[in-house]
Write an enzyme that holds these catalytic residues in place. Structure first.
Site, PDB file in Angstrom:
ATOM      1  N   GLU A  73       0.823  -1.220   0.000  1.00  0.00           N
ATOM      2  CA  GLU A  73       0.000   0.000   0.000  1.00  0.00           C
ATOM      3  C   GLU A  73       0.848   1.256   0.000  1.00  0.00           C
ATOM      4  OE1 GLU A  73      -2.649  -3.253   0.858  1.00  0.00           O
ATOM      5  OE2 GLU A  73      -0.708  -2.690   1.719  1.00  0.00           O
ATOM      6  N   HIS A 142     -10.687  -6.506   9.776  1.00  0.00           N
ATOM      7  CA  HIS A 142     -11.257  -6.066   8.497  1.00  0.00           C
ATOM      8  C   HIS A 142     -12.637  -5.434   8.667  1.00  0.00           C
ATOM      9  CE1 HIS A 142      -8.031  -8.051   6.313  1.00  0.00           C
ATOM     10  NE2 HIS A 142      -8.226  -9.102   7.067  1.00  0.00           N
TER      11      HIS A 142
END
Length: 337
Positions: A73, A142
């Site tokens: 990322e 998540h």
């Protein structure tokens, strides 16, 4: 009916679609309209996106415009920042909001700061899309709702589409913004179905929206909590309480005027925020109401937030941790005494 009239009717006739498909059409439209626009991120190409938002775009636009990236990322958000500085219009997809923490240095210290640090020389017209929220049994790692964290950072715009129209239309405004925009898509909304005009396009990303008018209490929310809050308003109506529902839409900058105008009409407020309660976006909204509309309040402002625990995996525990319709209804009744 003339041919021109028939064609116009055909373009405005609502079509049945989903939130996911509306987002895909927004990206497709952006790629078609501006050759500077490209999409990049993990699995956005051959796999079609982790949530199938970009499905089919690689075949339509090719690997130069729809780019699969390595699993880093920090690297691909940094590449997006560099491309934006050089005049392109990147749409960077971070799979889920928890992974954005791996790129937080890039987002805060570079994307949000470069205009200031360069003395106004470098705009960063970057859009970062990511999925947020809980409710799908994805457990503690998540299921974050971290929009409020990013709304704390000067130099960013934070948008949270909660309707089909906003899912279709917010991206255009985000790409037109010279500053970095973070677009949070709640995972529970992807399968939401409804009617959307075939010619639906760009929408305002500067103002909140009153989704339901009311006179007794203002329910203020955004993103994945909007459908639940509208359901709570229906339940309150059945009990004789008229609830107004305000969809914030943009979390930074907040539209103070729409919020306070609503509170001045109803004299009561409930803030519904899927984030944790402590040091939260909901706390900021309550503070602004107190600062700007204190003497219009007939009761303390209530908050409905997620339990301050890592999100459980078990369905019944996840349900208990998240704001539910009955929690919003109970908070609204508390404001009524």
């Amino acid at each position: 009916m003339t041919t021109t009239t028939t064609a116009r009717a055909a373009t405005t006739t609502p079509t049945r679609t989903t939130y996911r498909e509306a987002m895909r059409e927004a990206i497709r439209d952006a790629l078609r309209r501006d050759e500077r626009v490209f999409l990049m991120g993990e699995d956005v190409g051959r796999y079609g996106g982790c949530f199938a938002v970009s499905l089919g775009l690689l075949e339509e636009f090719g690997p130069e415009r729809v780019r699969d990236t390595p699993l880093s990322e920090s690297a691909f958000v940094g590449a997006g920042i560099g491309a934006a500085i050089q005049g392109l219009r990147p749409i960077v997809e971070v799979m889920t909001v928890n992974f954005s923490l791996l790129a937080l240095d890039q987002i805060m210290n570079n994307a949000a700061s470069l205009l200031h640090m360069s003395g106004g020389q470098y705009d960063v017209p970057l859009v970062i899309r990511m999925t947020t929220g809980a409710g799908r049994q994805l457990a503690a790692q998540h299921s974050h709702s971290l929009e409020g964290w990013f709304a704390h950072i000067p130099g960013l715009r934070i948008v949270t589409p909660a309707t089909l129209e906003d899912a279709r239309g917010m991206l255009a405004g985000a790409l037109a913004d010279p500053d970095p925009v973070l677009l949070f898509e709640h995972g529970s909304l992807y399968t939401m179905k409804g009617q959307l005009a075939a010619d639906a396009g760009a929408v305002d990303i500067d103002h909140a929206a009153v989704r339901r008018n009311g006179t007794d209490v203002s329910l203020i929310t955004y993103g994945g909590m909007l459908p639940r809050t509208l359901e709570a308003a229906e339940a309150l109506d059945a009990e004789g309480v008229s609830a107004e529902v305000v969809d914030l839409r943009t979390l930074r900058p907040l539209d103070d005027a729409t919020i306070t105008d609503s509170v001045r009409r109803t004299h009561r407020a409930v803030v519904v925020d899927e984030g944790w309660r402590s040091v939260s976006l909901s706390a900021e909204i309550v503070a602004r109401i107190q600062e700007q509309a204190f003497y219009d309040l007939d009761a303390p402002v209530e908050r409905v937030c997620s339990a301050e625990v890592p999100m459980p995996y078990a369905r019944h525990l996840e349900h208990a941790a998240l704001p539910q319709v009955e929690d919003v209804v109970a908070a609204a009744h508390r404001t009524k005494g």
